[in-house]
Design an enzyme around this catalytic site. Structure first.
Site, short mmCIF file in Angstrom:
data_model
loop_
_atom_site.label_atom_id
_atom_site.label_comp_id
_atom_site.label_asym_id
_atom_site.label_seq_id
_atom_site.Cartn_x
_atom_site.Cartn_y
_atom_site.Cartn_z
N ALA A 45 1.05 -1.20 0.09
CA ALA A 45 -0.05 -0.06 -0.14
C ALA A 45 0.91 1.19 -0.26
O ALA A 45 0.58 2.24 0.75
CB ALA A 45 -0.97 0.03 1.26
N HIS A 50 6.65 5.91 1.74
CA HIS A 50 7.54 4.68 1.44
C HIS A 50 8.61 5.25 0.29
O HIS A 50 9.67 4.69 0.22
CB HIS A 50 6.76 3.45 0.74
N LYS A 162 8.77 7.24 11.66
CA LYS A 162 7.29 7.48 11.97
C LYS A 162 6.79 6.69 12.95
O LYS A 162 6.30 6.93 14.16
CB LYS A 162 6.15 7.42 10.86
N SER A 199 -0.26 4.31 5.46
CA SER A 199 -1.14 3.31 4.58
C SER A 199 -2.51 3.11 5.38
O SER A 199 -3.27 3.22 4.77
CB SER A 199 -0.91 1.71 4.64
#
Ligand code: PAF
Length: 305
Positions: A45, A50, A162, A199
């Protein structure tokens, strides 16, 4: 970013391996030619966050492998494994667009033998923060990351800041198990509103999204209140954290699992404002409807001249 279908049409397709032996063969051939290899582990996802990890990997290596594996063992009971977003075609198009050398997409049966009896458990760092709220999560995560790192044999692996607790757990594991790989933490990728890219953001409806966009601001207000307090003020940290939690409740958050100030490396809770030279981190996990959001920021005292 162009749409996946346009990107797929204009970029050569990314190579895919599903089998670990094929992956190792590719990696060994690259290494025989002197290439430095990076791995970016993901659960797919893929979003711009990313892609920023991939760009960092690309800057540090000659070849970039991205693994896509929705790891069942890191979802706690009742979590969103079944509905976790999956978009294989879109992911592959994004990897092709980014010039990734190889997508490693193992099946669950290739990753876990049915008679497997080994789990990686990292002590201390997993006891607080997400640990109590996600039973089994860190064991599942550490086990799969160890398998991904060992299976690929990359020189460097990139993980997002994160999930700060995850990053510290992985660093500790790699050190303790002598896994020969450099771990690189990548700054959290954010939307213009400050919302950390995830995601799981696709789960948010319009009202939840606006509350989600306020989360990073609450972290910054809380950090500012902590840094404004005197170093020996024993009530300042607790007071700022209580006000931060109340602010989240006012914004419509449900369960605030934690809003904690911790040592940035050991994750030990801090009840005094940080001192210069000892970086601290402010971390939050809170629920909006059925979505669990996490975020964190550094809290560092400046040295006065
Ligand atoms: O951060 C993630 O996406 C996952 O926890 C990871 C590191 C890919 C392991 O499954």
């Amino acid at each position: 970013m162009s749409s996946p279908s346009l990107a797929a049409a204009s970029n050569p397709a990314v190579d895919i391996v599903r089998d670990r032996a094929d992956l190792r063969g590719r990696v060994l051939r690259w290494r025989a030619h002197g290439a430095r290899i990076a791995l970016v582990p993901t659960m797919g996802a893929l979003h711009d966050g990313h892609l920023s990890l991939i760009d960092i990997a690309r800057a540090r290596a000659d070849r970039v492998v991205v693994s896509i594996f929705v790891n069942p063992t890191q979802f706690a009971p009742g979590e969103d494994f079944d509905r976790y977003p999956r978009d294989e075609a879109g992911d592959l198009a994004r990897l092709a667009e980014r010039g990734v050398d190889l997508a490693w997409m193992p099946a669950v049966g290739d990753m876990y033998r049915p008679d497997a009896a080994t789990t990686v458990h990292v002590d201390r760092l997993t006891e607080g923060l997400c640990g109590p709220w996600r039973p089994g999560h860190f064991d599942g995560m550490a086990t799969v990351v160890a398998k991904l790192l060992i299976g690929c044999g990359a020189d460097v692996a990139v993980f997002g800041e994160k999930d700060w607790q995850q990053l510290q757990v992985i660093r500790r594991m790699v050190t303790d198990l002598d896994i020969p790989v450099e771990i690189v933490g990548a700054p959290t990728s954010r939307e213009p509103s400050g919302l950390a890219r995830s995601s799981r953001n696709v789960y948010l409806d319009a009202r939840e999204r606006s509350a989600a966009e306020a989360l990073n601001g609450v972290l910054h207000e809380t950090a500012a209140a902590i840094l404004a307090a005197a170093a020996d003020d024993g009530d300042a940290v607790a007071g700022a954290l209580t006000r931060g939690r109340a602010r989240l409740t006012d914004l419509g958050y449900g369960r605030v699992e934690y809003l904690d100030l911790v040592d940035a490396e050991t994750l030990a809770p801090l009840d005094r404002p940080p001192v210069p030279g000892r970086p601290a981190r402010l971390l939050v996990a809170a629920r909006l409807g059925s979505t669990r959001l996490i975020d964190n920021i550094p809290v560092e005292a400046r040295t006065t001249a």
